[in-house]
Design a protein around this motif. Structure first.
Motif, PDB file in Angstrom:
ATOM      1  N   LEU A  80       5.526  62.854  50.553  1.00  0.00           N
ATOM      2  CA  LEU A  80       5.334  63.065  49.222  1.00  0.00           C
ATOM      3  C   LEU A  80       4.326  62.330  48.542  1.00  0.00           C
ATOM      4  CD1 LEU A  80       9.019  63.857  48.000  1.00  0.00           C
ATOM      5  CD2 LEU A  80       7.060  65.493  48.144  1.00  0.00           C
ATOM      6  N   MET A  81       4.137  61.132  49.186  1.00  0.00           N
ATOM      7  CA  MET A  81       3.016  60.081  48.405  1.00  0.00           C
ATOM      8  C   MET A  81       2.850  59.139  49.740  1.00  0.00           C
ATOM      9  SD  MET A  81       1.827  59.079  45.640  1.00  0.00           S
ATOM     10  CE  MET A  81       2.755  60.062  44.395  1.00  0.00           C
ATOM     11  N   PRO A  82       1.887  59.584  50.419  1.00  0.00           N
ATOM     12  CA  PRO A  82       1.437  58.943  51.720  1.00  0.00           C
ATOM     13  C   PRO A  82       0.554  57.519  51.092  1.00  0.00           C
ATOM     14  CG  PRO A  82       0.290  61.250  51.336  1.00  0.00           C
ATOM     15  CD  PRO A  82       1.174  61.036  50.246  1.00  0.00           C
ATOM     16  N   THR A  83       0.362  57.360  49.898  1.00  0.00           N
ATOM     17  CA  THR A  83      -0.567  56.285  49.636  1.00  0.00           C
ATOM     18  C   THR A  83       0.278  55.005  49.120  1.00  0.00           C
ATOM     19  OG1 THR A  83      -1.081  57.046  47.432  1.00  0.00           O
ATOM     20  CG2 THR A  83      -2.686  57.554  49.128  1.00  0.00           C
ATOM     21  N   TRP A  84       1.515  55.284  48.966  1.00  0.00           N
ATOM     22  CA  TRP A  84       2.570  54.402  48.493  1.00  0.00           C
ATOM     23  C   TRP A  84       3.213  53.585  49.448  1.00  0.00           C
ATOM     24  CZ3 TRP A  84       8.212  54.930  47.069  1.00  0.00           C
ATOM     25  CH2 TRP A  84       8.667  53.847  46.109  1.00  0.00           C
ATOM     26  N   ALA A  85       3.012  52.166  49.347  1.00  0.00           N
ATOM     27  CA  ALA A  85       3.204  51.260  50.598  1.00  0.00           C
ATOM     28  C   ALA A  85       4.816  51.204  50.880  1.00  0.00           C
ATOM     29  CB  ALA A  85       2.811  49.875  50.420  1.00  0.00           C
ATOM     30  N   LYS A  86       5.653  51.413  49.709  1.00  0.00           N
ATOM     31  CA  LYS A  86       6.964  51.229  49.813  1.00  0.00           C
ATOM     32  C   LYS A  86       7.615  52.134  50.810  1.00  0.00           C
ATOM     33  CE  LYS A  86       9.492  49.243  46.494  1.00  0.00           C
ATOM     34  NZ  LYS A  86      10.402  49.219  45.579  1.00  0.00           N
ATOM     35  N   GLY A  87       6.959  53.207  50.690  1.00  0.00           N
ATOM     36  CA  GLY A  87       7.502  54.522  51.471  1.00  0.00           C
ATOM     37  C   GLY A  87       7.335  54.015  53.048  1.00  0.00           C
ATOM     38  N   TYR A  88       6.092  53.289  53.380  1.00  0.00           N
ATOM     39  CA  TYR A  88       6.210  52.880  54.953  1.00  0.00           C
ATOM     40  C   TYR A  88       7.047  51.785  55.153  1.00  0.00           C
ATOM     41  CZ  TYR A  88       1.537  55.615  54.832  1.00  0.00           C
ATOM     42  OH  TYR A  88       0.900  56.742  54.613  1.00  0.00           O
ATOM     43  N   ALA A  89       7.386  50.891  54.296  1.00  0.00           N
ATOM     44  CA  ALA A  89       8.309  49.870  54.332  1.00  0.00           C
ATOM     45  C   ALA A  89       9.806  50.373  54.673  1.00  0.00           C
ATOM     46  CB  ALA A  89       8.352  48.936  53.074  1.00  0.00           C
ATOM     47  N   ARG A  90      10.109  51.423  53.931  1.00  0.00           N
ATOM     48  CA  ARG A  90      11.503  51.956  54.017  1.00  0.00           C
ATOM     49  C   ARG A  90      11.155  52.723  55.553  1.00  0.00           C
ATOM     50  NH1 ARG A  90      13.669  49.826  50.275  1.00  0.00           N
ATOM     51  NH2 ARG A  90      13.507  50.640  48.061  1.00  0.00           N
ATOM     52  N   LYS A  91      10.445  53.374  55.836  1.00  0.00           N
ATOM     53  CA  LYS A  91      10.200  54.075  57.178  1.00  0.00           C
ATOM     54  C   LYS A  91      10.375  52.841  58.516  1.00  0.00           C
ATOM     55  CE  LYS A  91       7.566  57.477  59.576  1.00  0.00           C
ATOM     56  NZ  LYS A  91       6.234  58.426  59.712  1.00  0.00           N
ATOM     57  N   GLY A  92       9.527  51.868  58.104  1.00  0.00           N
ATOM     58  CA  GLY A  92       9.598  50.732  59.251  1.00  0.00           C
ATOM     59  C   GLY A  92      10.956  50.243  59.346  1.00  0.00           C
ATOM     60  N   ALA A  93      11.627  49.896  58.032  1.00  0.00           N
ATOM     61  CA  ALA A  93      12.940  49.336  58.129  1.00  0.00           C
ATOM     62  C   ALA A  93      14.079  50.155  58.886  1.00  0.00           C
ATOM     63  CB  ALA A  93      13.507  49.184  56.745  1.00  0.00           C
ATOM     64  N   ALA A  94      13.852  51.419  58.674  1.00  0.00           N
ATOM     65  CA  ALA A  94      14.954  52.431  59.339  1.00  0.00           C
ATOM     66  C   ALA A  94      14.467  52.212  60.951  1.00  0.00           C
ATOM     67  CB  ALA A  94      14.606  54.090  58.955  1.00  0.00           C
ATOM     68  N   LEU A  95      13.260  52.560  61.394  1.00  0.00           N
ATOM     69  CA  LEU A  95      12.696  52.229  62.666  1.00  0.00           C
ATOM     70  C   LEU A  95      13.515  50.938  63.201  1.00  0.00           C
ATOM     71  CD1 LEU A  95       9.470  53.797  62.589  1.00  0.00           C
ATOM     72  CD2 LEU A  95      11.548  54.899  63.859  1.00  0.00           C
ATOM     73  N   HIS A  96      13.303  49.979  62.512  1.00  0.00           N
ATOM     74  CA  HIS A  96      13.758  48.649  62.888  1.00  0.00           C
ATOM     75  C   HIS A  96      15.316  48.510  63.325  1.00  0.00           C
ATOM     76  CE1 HIS A  96      13.419  44.032  62.356  1.00  0.00           C
ATOM     77  NE2 HIS A  96      14.172  44.148  63.320  1.00  0.00           N
ATOM     78  N   GLY A  97      15.836  49.277  62.408  1.00  0.00           N
ATOM     79  CA  GLY A  97      17.455  49.525  62.317  1.00  0.00           C
ATOM     80  C   GLY A  97      17.956  50.117  63.346  1.00  0.00           C
ATOM     81  N   MET A  98      17.047  50.983  64.228  1.00  0.00           N
ATOM     82  CA  MET A  98      17.574  51.761  65.179  1.00  0.00           C
ATOM     83  C   MET A  98      16.822  50.963  66.571  1.00  0.00           C
ATOM     84  SD  MET A  98      17.001  55.786  64.295  1.00  0.00           S
ATOM     85  CE  MET A  98      15.312  55.352  63.441  1.00  0.00           C
ATOM     86  N   ASP A  99      16.285  49.859  66.294  1.00  0.00           N
ATOM     87  CA  ASP A  99      15.663  49.116  67.267  1.00  0.00           C
ATOM     88  C   ASP A  99      14.435  49.677  68.001  1.00  0.00           C
ATOM     89  OD1 ASP A  99      17.420  46.653  67.015  1.00  0.00           O
ATOM     90  OD2 ASP A  99      18.825  48.103  68.005  1.00  0.00           O
ATOM     91  N   ARG A 100      13.740  50.349  67.434  1.00  0.00           N
ATOM     92  CA  ARG A 100      12.532  51.118  67.883  1.00  0.00           C
ATOM     93  C   ARG A 100      11.239  50.513  67.026  1.00  0.00           C
ATOM     94  NH1 ARG A 100      13.729  57.261  66.084  1.00  0.00           N
ATOM     95  NH2 ARG A 100      11.587  57.449  66.453  1.00  0.00           N
ATOM     96  N   TRP A 101      11.244  49.005  67.718  1.00  0.00           N
ATOM     97  CA  TRP A 101      10.364  48.179  67.270  1.00  0.00           C
ATOM     98  C   TRP A 101       9.012  48.580  67.346  1.00  0.00           C
ATOM     99  CZ3 TRP A 101      13.814  45.467  70.854  1.00  0.00           C
ATOM    100  CH2 TRP A 101      15.150  45.248  70.112  1.00  0.00           C
ATOM    101  N   ASN A 102       8.361  49.182  68.318  1.00  0.00           N
ATOM    102  CA  ASN A 102       7.102  49.537  68.661  1.00  0.00           C
ATOM    103  C   ASN A 102       6.562  50.502  67.531  1.00  0.00           C
ATOM    104  OD1 ASN A 102       6.979  47.710  70.897  1.00  0.00           O
ATOM    105  ND2 ASN A 102       7.259  49.407  72.177  1.00  0.00           N
ATOM    106  N   GLU A 103       7.441  51.460  67.372  1.00  0.00           N
ATOM    107  CA  GLU A 103       7.139  52.364  66.339  1.00  0.00           C
ATOM    108  C   GLU A 103       7.305  51.667  64.756  1.00  0.00           C
ATOM    109  OE1 GLU A 103       9.329  56.355  66.966  1.00  0.00           O
ATOM    110  OE2 GLU A 103      10.153  54.969  68.357  1.00  0.00           O
ATOM    111  N   ALA A 104       8.325  50.743  64.685  1.00  0.00           N
ATOM    112  CA  ALA A 104       8.301  50.290  63.351  1.00  0.00           C
ATOM    113  C   ALA A 104       6.857  49.455  62.934  1.00  0.00           C
ATOM    114  CB  ALA A 104       9.457  49.277  63.093  1.00  0.00           C
ATOM    115  N   ILE A 105       6.501  48.557  64.007  1.00  0.00           N
ATOM    116  CA  ILE A 105       5.325  47.638  63.956  1.00  0.00           C
ATOM    117  C   ILE A 105       4.042  48.591  63.707  1.00  0.00           C
ATOM    118  CG2 ILE A 105       3.717  46.461  65.125  1.00  0.00           C
ATOM    119  CD1 ILE A 105       6.177  45.209  66.521  1.00  0.00           C
ATOM    120  N   LYS A 106       3.765  49.803  64.123  1.00  0.00           N
ATOM    121  CA  LYS A 106       2.866  50.744  63.965  1.00  0.00           C
ATOM    122  C   LYS A 106       3.048  51.227  62.617  1.00  0.00           C
ATOM    123  CE  LYS A 106       0.604  55.079  65.578  1.00  0.00           C
ATOM    124  NZ  LYS A 106       0.450  55.233  64.136  1.00  0.00           N
ATOM    125  N   VAL A 107       4.311  51.493  61.920  1.00  0.00           N
ATOM    126  CA  VAL A 107       4.300  52.100  60.770  1.00  0.00           C
ATOM    127  C   VAL A 107       4.033  51.001  59.616  1.00  0.00           C
ATOM    128  CG1 VAL A 107       6.114  52.903  58.862  1.00  0.00           C
ATOM    129  CG2 VAL A 107       5.982  53.701  61.193  1.00  0.00           C
TER     130      VAL A 107
END
Length: 447
Positions: A80-107
């Motif tokens: 919905l808002m691809p230029t909003w940094a916080k959205g990427y922070a949320r996405k990275g945090a969720a990936l981190h929580g699932m221990d998908r660190w490579n994907e989290a770092i890319k996000v």
């Protein structure tokens, strides 16, 4: 979205109700009442979906450790808002929580392109990199949350307590499930069971084995230590039938007292190049290692005796081989002893050895040309409580010098959304480091 001027059942306008839901959801989140906060954000999204609401609900899901749901909301937020940094922070945090660190770092990197000065994104990336380093890399979940049916047709967990693992046929795996007292021969991702040993007790109510502490496989046959009968057995991996056996309780040649770990080794080098396989057995209460002919399980030789000196053992448990050396966990002496295949003592790692110290008894071991991986025995551990101490880590040591190669590996228990459990077995094969844990978890780290 609903018309903001529309009147709700409670007499408020939709816009007023939306503001009330957002404010109340925020209060519930701060108070730690996560289910209520999630419910209120859900109702708000029904009225007027927005990137902010999806972001906030994602944060609630993350706090509740519902990482897949958090990831889904974060993706909607970014869409919905691809230029909003916080959205990427949320996405990275969720990936981190699932221990998908490579994907989290890319996000996180993608978010930093939108907002290079974002401290949240920078810190999130650092945390993901730190956690990946602590684990030794990104682990893959091999077996967990699969289901099976018991004799009554009730759905139960496919694996409940895997405590032993080794390489299986056609690059598959063999796993011993202690809680079910069954050995399963499976394909590489545990999605197909080729054979289950000890499962059909209608044929033999006593079972093929009891309380195994050792497992090895050459593709066609699986070898198991049967501690209940003080013997070692060899079974066909296609039908589970018993092919050979040796031992009963005693200390004479060919007898055992609590046989533990197994290591299957190509010993052609000891026999002028002629094809030859030897099965090494950690004979626990006899405080020795026994070598058997893998073909018929006949006795070959033994080495070790009770004591704490060079080449002496107290309750050897785990055993692993690579090249021309054997690593044996010496529980009673809190060390790992290194031998040649012929039984010549080389060195000790641990108490009285080089510079590595084990807090608790080492019980499982894996060996490569450059690494010795060791798991310590859990002390009074309750699998329903969070794992702490060395029971949750894998030591990575130099097998030749005994030095520490890196901080202990910390496999991610959260891969099955459970921050609990301890490690039971470690093994190296198929280009991966494998570890088994409670709740049917098998993890693999590509090497």
């Amino acid at each position: 979205a609903v018309n903001p001027a529309a009147i709700c059942k409670d007499g408020r306008t939709a816009a007023d109700r939306l503001e009330l839901l957002k404010e109340s959801a925020g209060d519930m989140f701060k108070a730690g009442r996560l289910p209520m906060a999630i419910h209120m954000y859900t109702e708000a999204i029904k009225l007027a979906p927005s990137h902010v609401l999806y972001s906030n609900r994602s944060a609630c899901f993350c706090a509740a450790r519902k990482y897949p749901e958090a990831f889904e909301d974060a993706c909607k937020c970014v869409d919905l808002m691809p230029t909003w940094a916080k959205g990427y922070a949320r996405k990275g945090a969720a990936l981190h929580g699932m221990d998908r660190w490579n994907e989290a770092i890319k996000v996180y990197d993608d978010g930093l392109k939108m907002e290079p000065s974002s401290r949240i994104l920078e810190q999130g990336k650092k945390d993901a990199e730190k956690r990946r380093l602590a684990a030794g890399g990104e682990w893959k979940l091999i077996a967990n949350d699969k289901t099976d049916e018991d004799e009554t047709g009730r759905t139960v967990s496919f694996l409940k307590l895997p405590t032993l693992i080794c390489k299986g046929p056609i690059n598959g795996i063999c796993v011993y499930d202690q809680e079910r007292d069954v050995v399963r021969v499976m394909n590489a991702d545990a999605s197909y069971v080729r054979c289950s040993l000890n499962a059909d007790k209608e044929i033999n109510r006593a079972g093929l084995f009891g309380q195994p502490h050792g497992l090895a496989c050459d593709g066609d046959f699986v070898y198991i230590t049967d501690r209940m009968r003080c013997r070692v057995i060899k079974c066909d991996t296609t039908n589970g039938k018993l092919v050979a056996k040796i031992g009963r309780s005693g200390c004479e040649d060919g007898f055992f007292d609590e046989p533990n770990g197994l290591a299957l080794v190509d010993t052609s080098v000891l026999h002028a190049g002629a094809a030859d396989m030897t099965l090494f057995v950690a004979d626990g209460k006899n405080h020795r290692v026994v070598a058997l002919d893998a073909t018929d399980l006949s006795f070959r030789y033994k080495f070790g005796k009770w004591g704490w000196g060079d080449g002496e053992l107290i309750e050897p448990n785990g055993i692993a081989a690579h090249g021309d050396i054997l690593a044996v966990t010496d529980k009673g002496n809190l060390r790992v002893c290194i031998f040649t295949l012929s039984g010549e003592y080389l060195r000790s790692i641990g108490a009285g050895g080089v510079d590595t110290k084990f807090e608790y008894a080492p019980v499982s071991v894996a060996l490569t040309d450059s690494h010795l991986f060791v798991i310590e025995e859990p002390q009074g551990h309750d699998k329903d409580k969070p794992a702490t101490g060395q029971a949750a880590h894998i030591h990575a040591l130099d097998p030749h010098k005994g030095t520490v190669l890196r901080p202990p590996l910390a496999p991610p228990f959260s891969l099955n959304n459970k921050k609990k459990g301890c490690l039971y077995a470690v093994a190296v094969f198929n280009g991966c480091l494998y570890a088994t844990s409670a709740y049917g978890v098998i993890l693999a780290l590509p090497r």
